[in-house]
Design a protein around this motif. Structure first.
Motif, PDB file in Angstrom:
ATOM      1  N   GLY A  89      12.906   6.655   1.854  1.00  0.00           N
ATOM      2  CA  GLY A  89      14.158   6.972   2.275  1.00  0.00           C
ATOM      3  C   GLY A  89      14.657   4.864   2.289  1.00  0.00           C
ATOM      4  N   THR A  90      15.670   5.502   3.687  1.00  0.00           N
ATOM      5  CA  THR A  90      15.971   4.144   3.449  1.00  0.00           C
ATOM      6  C   THR A  90      14.935   3.016   3.944  1.00  0.00           C
ATOM      7  N   PRO A 112      -4.945   0.333 -10.362  1.00  0.00           N
ATOM      8  CA  PRO A 112      -4.262   0.639  -8.204  1.00  0.00           C
ATOM      9  C   PRO A 112      -2.295   1.363  -9.470  1.00  0.00           C
ATOM     10  N   THR A 113      -3.122   3.123  -9.005  1.00  0.00           N
ATOM     11  CA  THR A 113      -1.361   3.672  -8.918  1.00  0.00           C
ATOM     12  C   THR A 113      -1.728   4.697  -7.248  1.00  0.00           C
ATOM     13  N   PRO A 114      -0.832   3.636  -6.707  1.00  0.00           N
ATOM     14  CA  PRO A 114      -0.142   3.676  -5.224  1.00  0.00           C
ATOM     15  C   PRO A 114       0.559   5.965  -5.519  1.00  0.00           C
ATOM     16  N   LEU A 115       0.505   5.969  -4.038  1.00  0.00           N
ATOM     17  CA  LEU A 115       1.440   7.072  -3.918  1.00  0.00           C
ATOM     18  C   LEU A 115       2.886   6.966  -2.734  1.00  0.00           C
ATOM     19  N   SER A 116       2.651   5.789  -2.314  1.00  0.00           N
ATOM     20  CA  SER A 116       3.006   6.002  -1.391  1.00  0.00           C
ATOM     21  C   SER A 116       4.181   4.965  -1.523  1.00  0.00           C
ATOM     22  N   PRO A 117       5.534   4.639  -1.254  1.00  0.00           N
ATOM     23  CA  PRO A 117       6.174   2.863  -1.196  1.00  0.00           C
ATOM     24  C   PRO A 117       5.309   2.083  -0.772  1.00  0.00           C
ATOM     25  N   TYR A 118       4.574   2.786   0.857  1.00  0.00           N
ATOM     26  CA  TYR A 118       4.167   1.955   1.630  1.00  0.00           C
ATOM     27  C   TYR A 118       3.222   1.317   0.527  1.00  0.00           C
TER      28      TYR A 118
END
Length: 312
Positions: free
Chosen positions: A92-93, A143-149
């Motif tokens: 989100g924001t 690499p295939t990240p699952l989160s915005p982090y």
């Protein structure tokens, strides 16, 4: 040797600074922006021993606003740990903070150092860049990240690589796998679990608790991180830093129940978006290049963390 550590007041950064200062000829400069007001008291505690050390200097400043040209004068090695952490809060924001502190701040730091004759720029990344993988994960896994982090940390890795390619910055990337131990942030799983059991409160579990992690004790992680300072042949390398043993969340809780002599009350909720089912580090590269050998068992590490929470 003069070493700069960003994120010096954090869980990992404070341990790293203390270890570096055990080398007689090392001077450490710490930077931390205290970007999360709720962690102010924790970070001040983390800095207590460091601020009393004659070879440690500290700057409480946001990297994006710091006078880096002055701070970097004479620095030979940079450890860049400063970042906005957390998978849960990166959606989100709130993602703008991850852009600001994980991406923009890294680019600003890289710009500042490209005119300095560094020996090494050691960037601290995360297993979150890998995403969902099966079995042991080596550094050449896509690499295939699952989160915005995870995306923000991977983006910063790529920034490091392009600055190395264009300006010859001597980059080393370390990818940490699920750290725990004394001074762990209060929002992190083990700290929450221990507090919940100690205070006889329900313990929130996201998902079924069968997800596994490659848990890395802070002292082992710091030894591997310091080894990167002295190692030859690591410039341009990406290296996993993992732990001695893997376990599921439910297995961790069983160990904690035994150590605390208290049953936990479990409160299960939906699995979090961006949370991989399993992580498992292939540390053969770290063993070869850094002579890395994690020594701490999960149980002994948890004993130290319990003691820290109870008495500090």
């Amino acid at each position: 040797m003069k070493v700069l550590v960003t994120g010096a007041a954090g869980f990992i950064g404070s341990h790293l600074c203390e270890r570096l200062l055990q080398f007689d000829e090392t001077e450490v400069i710490g930077i931390d922006g205290f970007i999360n007001p709720s962690l102010k008291q924790t970070k001040e505690r983390n800095l207590t021993r460091l601020l009393a050390h004659p070879r440690f200097r500290f700057h409480q400043v946001d990297l994006r606003e710091a006078n880096l040209q002055s701070i970097l004068d004479g620095v030979q090695v940079v450890y860049h740990l400063a970042a906005m952490p957390g998978v849960r809060t990166s959606w989100g924001t709130d993602f703008q903070a991850y852009v600001d502190h994980n991406i923009s701040a890294t680019q600003i730091l890289l710009e500042a150092i490209r005119n300095f004759p560094l020996k090494k720029f050691i960037y601290i990344s995360t297993s979150s860049v890998y995403g969902e993988k099966v079995g042991k994960v080596a550094e050449d896994s896509i690499p295939t990240p699952l989160s915005p982090y995870g995306v923000s940390k991977l983006t910063a890795e790529y920034l490091c690589k392009v600055y190395q390619a264009s300006y010859g910055i001597p980059i080393v990337i370390l990818r940490y796998f699920t750290l725990f131990g004394p001074r762990q942030r209060s929002d992190m799983a083990f700290h929450r679990f221990i507090n919940a059991i100690l205070h006889r409160k329900p313990l929130r579990i996201y998902g079924d608790g069968k997800q596994t992690r490659d848990f890395t004790f802070i002292r082992d992680c710091v030894e591997g991180t310091v080894a990167a300072l002295h190692a030859d042949g690591v410039i341009g390398e990406t290296i996993n830093i993992g732990g001695k043993e893997r376990a599921s969340i439910l297995e961790v809780i069983t160990i904690l129940e035994d150590l605390l002599n208290q049953k936990a009350t479990l409160d299960f909720s939906d699995r979090l978006n961006g949370d991989p089912k399993d992580t498992w580090a292939d540390i053969s590269k770290a063993q070869t290049l850094l002579n890395y050998n994690p020594l701490s068992s999960l149980k002994s590490g948890l004993e130290e963390q319990i003691h820290d929470i109870r008495y500090n």
